[in-house]
Design a protein around this motif. Sequence first.
Motif, PDB file in Angstrom:
ATOM      1  N   TYR B 113      12.042  -9.343  36.183  1.00 24.02           N
ATOM      2  CA  TYR B 113      11.687  -8.833  35.004  1.00 24.02           C
ATOM      3  C   TYR B 113      12.720  -7.915  34.345  1.00 24.02           C
ATOM      4  CZ  TYR B 113       8.977  -5.102  32.610  1.00 24.02           C
ATOM      5  OH  TYR B 113       8.356  -4.590  31.337  1.00 24.02           O
ATOM      6  N   VAL B 114      13.723  -7.704  34.992  1.00 23.38           N
ATOM      7  CA  VAL B 114      15.102  -7.452  34.149  1.00 23.38           C
ATOM      8  C   VAL B 114      15.600  -8.458  33.355  1.00 23.38           C
ATOM      9  CG1 VAL B 114      17.518  -6.588  34.504  1.00 23.38           C
ATOM     10  CG2 VAL B 114      15.784  -5.697  36.076  1.00 23.38           C
ATOM     11  N   GLU B 115      15.640  -9.812  33.922  1.00 18.79           N
ATOM     12  CA  GLU B 115      16.037 -10.851  33.057  1.00 18.79           C
ATOM     13  C   GLU B 115      15.124 -11.126  32.044  1.00 18.79           C
ATOM     14  OE1 GLU B 115      16.754 -13.825  36.256  1.00 18.79           O
ATOM     15  OE2 GLU B 115      18.981 -13.168  36.267  1.00 18.79           O
ATOM     16  N   GLU B 116      13.749 -11.045  32.165  1.00 23.45           N
ATOM     17  CA  GLU B 116      12.963 -11.424  30.995  1.00 23.45           C
ATOM     18  C   GLU B 116      13.056 -10.180  30.056  1.00 23.45           C
ATOM     19  OE1 GLU B 116       8.679 -11.100  32.654  1.00 23.45           O
ATOM     20  OE2 GLU B 116       8.235 -10.554  30.721  1.00 23.45           O
ATOM     21  N   LEU B 117      13.414  -9.064  30.507  1.00 26.34           N
ATOM     22  CA  LEU B 117      13.695  -7.922  29.315  1.00 26.34           C
ATOM     23  C   LEU B 117      14.915  -8.283  28.722  1.00 26.34           C
ATOM     24  CD1 LEU B 117      12.952  -4.536  31.292  1.00 26.34           C
ATOM     25  CD2 LEU B 117      11.433  -5.520  29.350  1.00 26.34           C
ATOM     26  N   ALA B 118      15.823  -8.834  29.421  1.00 23.22           N
ATOM     27  CA  ALA B 118      17.117  -8.929  28.537  1.00 23.22           C
ATOM     28  C   ALA B 118      17.105  -9.987  27.598  1.00 23.22           C
ATOM     29  CB  ALA B 118      18.283  -9.197  29.691  1.00 23.22           C
ATOM     30  N   ALA B 119      16.264 -11.237  28.056  1.00 18.75           N
ATOM     31  CA  ALA B 119      15.599 -12.458  27.263  1.00 18.75           C
ATOM     32  C   ALA B 119      15.130 -11.958  25.840  1.00 18.75           C
ATOM     33  CB  ALA B 119      14.972 -13.546  28.076  1.00 18.75           C
ATOM     34  N   LYS B 120      14.279 -11.183  26.252  1.00 22.92           N
ATOM     35  CA  LYS B 120      13.573 -10.463  24.871  1.00 22.92           C
ATOM     36  C   LYS B 120      14.308  -9.992  24.001  1.00 22.92           C
ATOM     37  CE  LYS B 120       8.641  -9.895  27.044  1.00 22.92           C
ATOM     38  NZ  LYS B 120       7.826  -8.640  27.602  1.00 22.92           N
ATOM     39  N   PHE B 121      15.213  -9.143  24.602  1.00 23.59           N
ATOM     40  CA  PHE B 121      16.228  -8.497  23.688  1.00 23.59           C
ATOM     41  C   PHE B 121      17.249  -9.392  23.105  1.00 23.59           C
ATOM     42  CE2 PHE B 121      14.522  -4.430  25.165  1.00 23.59           C
ATOM     43  CZ  PHE B 121      14.118  -3.885  23.995  1.00 23.59           C
ATOM     44  N   ASN B 122      17.375 -10.695  23.562  1.00 22.51           N
ATOM     45  CA  ASN B 122      18.653 -11.423  23.263  1.00 22.51           C
ATOM     46  C   ASN B 122      19.951 -11.022  23.710  1.00 22.51           C
ATOM     47  OD1 ASN B 122      19.527 -13.733  22.459  1.00 22.51           O
ATOM     48  ND2 ASN B 122      19.652 -13.220  20.530  1.00 22.51           N
ATOM     49  N   LEU B 123      19.779 -10.556  24.917  1.00 24.42           N
ATOM     50  CA  LEU B 123      21.066  -9.646  25.406  1.00 24.42           C
ATOM     51  C   LEU B 123      21.596 -10.451  26.642  1.00 24.42           C
ATOM     52  CD1 LEU B 123      22.575  -7.136  25.867  1.00 24.42           C
ATOM     53  CD2 LEU B 123      21.100  -6.342  27.625  1.00 24.42           C
ATOM     54  N   ASP B 124      22.923 -10.778  26.196  1.00 25.84           N
ATOM     55  CA  ASP B 124      23.753 -11.523  27.162  1.00 25.84           C
ATOM     56  C   ASP B 124      24.282 -10.559  28.402  1.00 25.84           C
ATOM     57  OD1 ASP B 124      25.342 -13.328  28.673  1.00 25.84           O
ATOM     58  OD2 ASP B 124      26.776 -13.859  26.994  1.00 25.84           O
ATOM     59  N   LEU B 125      23.690 -10.773  29.514  1.00 24.38           N
ATOM     60  CA  LEU B 125      24.201  -9.711  30.660  1.00 24.38           C
ATOM     61  C   LEU B 125      25.352 -10.203  31.225  1.00 24.38           C
ATOM     62  CD1 LEU B 125      20.764  -9.389  32.440  1.00 24.38           C
ATOM     63  CD2 LEU B 125      21.769  -7.807  31.137  1.00 24.38           C
ATOM     64  N   THR B 126      26.055 -11.467  30.844  1.00 24.01           N
ATOM     65  CA  THR B 126      27.420 -11.621  31.397  1.00 24.01           C
ATOM     66  C   THR B 126      28.566 -10.964  30.645  1.00 24.01           C
ATOM     67  OG1 THR B 126      27.573 -13.695  30.013  1.00 24.01           O
ATOM     68  CG2 THR B 126      26.409 -13.989  32.201  1.00 24.01           C
ATOM     69  N   MET B 127      28.217 -10.456  29.444  1.00 18.21           N
ATOM     70  CA  MET B 127      29.386  -9.895  28.701  1.00 18.21           C
ATOM     71  C   MET B 127      29.610  -8.586  29.336  1.00 18.21           C
ATOM     72  SD  MET B 127      28.154 -10.595  24.901  1.00 18.21           S
ATOM     73  CE  MET B 127      29.553  -9.911  23.739  1.00 18.21           C
TER      74      MET B 127
END
Lengths: 261, 301
Positions: B113-127
């Motif tokens: 779900y966290v990854e889904e939220l990040a994808a929705k916001f177009n947020l790169d979690l590796t940065m």
Amino acid sequence: MLQTSIFFRTCRELLPYLFKWGVGLTIYAFVTMWMTPLVSQPAVFSRFSKIFAAFSSIVPQSVPSNAGYWIIAAAFLFILPLVMSISLIWAGGSLVAKSEENGELTLWLAQPVARWQIILQKYGALLTLAVALTALVFILMLICNWLLKINLSPGALALGCLSNVLTALTNGSLAFLLGVVKGRTTPSRLIGIVVMVLMYLLFLFPSLPNALRLLSPFTINASLSPLNPHPSIWTLPALLGVNVLLYLASQIGFEQRDLNI
Amino acid sequence: MRYMTIRMENLTKMIGHRLIVNNLSLMVEPGETYGFLGPNGAGKTTTIRMMLNYVRPTSGRALVLGLDSRHHDYAIRQQVGYAPADCSLRGRQSGAELLHNLAKLRRGVDWDYVEELAAKFNLDLTMSLDQLNAEGRQKLTLVQAFMHRPELIILDEPSKTLGLQSRQVLYQLIHNARAEGRTTFLSSSILAEMERLCDRVAVIHQGNLIAIERGVQLRSRAMRFIELRFATPVQPEAFANVANLQNLIIEDNILRCTVCGDPDALIKAASQYRVVDFVSQTPNLEEVFQRYYGVEGYVAN
């Protein structure tokens, strides 16, 4: 239930500190070992007589009889507590304050974690750094002791190390408290350093009243020198007590504080 | 006493001699999307921080999910998701690391779900946090606020730094939360956001609660400055009887006016001419406050 993730994360953050100060202390130990044979030459040794006299006036119970003794005693009384204090002030002043400055604390406190747990884990990380530095100093001093043939007992060296770390931790705990209460890294470190310098000066001036000098953790530390034939053990609980008080003050200070107004 | 998701009773905060929040009382119903509207420095953030025990009230109390914020903040934060305003996150850790650490403090969350939220916001979690811009950092705080599907979501100025697309994602998340019966407490200084999202809105100014409005009321009173450019000069008489118009100025082929509420009548009246340009601006909050609440020097209670 106790959370540990903040503790482990903070320990990871402190690794560079441990590395830098560890390298510094190791260089210092090797310079000490390199200097000892030079200072041991009678011509050189006699030139230091004034320094030895001053040394004896500050710490009357420790009378260095040769250069190796002098260097080890100087390390335990003057150099190591100072260096370790600076390292723990540097780390202690930033532990909570830096988390507040970089916004991490705000997010931690948005999760189900109690304020006391944050302080406990942060202080635990500071203690871990102190223990790691002490272990390193103990090993280095054992090596010095063996190579320079000073023949001090490991017990005496361990007691000296323990006293040194508690002295340094007193300064580190004060900076930690300031960081917790003020929430700013630089002022906490600066005030910590200023207080440490004042305490060190109290210790260095034997002409000052004894009651005043005993306020300084460095003076208390001197009574546990490995060269002291009769170390006063009461000093350990005294130093430990000061640290416990500073930790409790940090807990209360953080509990009472308004955050991020 | 009826259960309310949030109940503030005479909540007051003073810093020194400065009154930040004055005797604030309000109630948020379960499942409601509740707005907290006020200009910068109105006391919105301090009120929210009192609800989560970051800041201690000088007097009064806040009950969140039926629990006193001063004594049960731990239990409250288990069921609350909070996105702070202007969270200046810095550091070398990546967004994923930060979220993992926060998830550990919650004893685990659904990482998919966290990854889904990040994808929705177009947020790169590796940065790393240092690499993220203000919008990226705001997205990160929003992901952590929603990641455990909290009962109550508290958002403090969430869209201040968000781009248009991310705002739509946020609005959708708030709509979803509402559809699932969860409560959202949304603080903002953007009137349009409040009109669009909230069931009710508490209006706060200089620490004082000055009104509680229904979302419908806000929408019906929405004020816009409109400028229309026509292909040919227009007759003032054509717009003289249009409802909701104020400050009407017509110069040759340009019409400027203020519309309060529904602009339908204006658009219909304008349709008899060829419109070459249309500009609509919402007034700033201070203008709205002055007009509707006469807030200059206003003290409630």
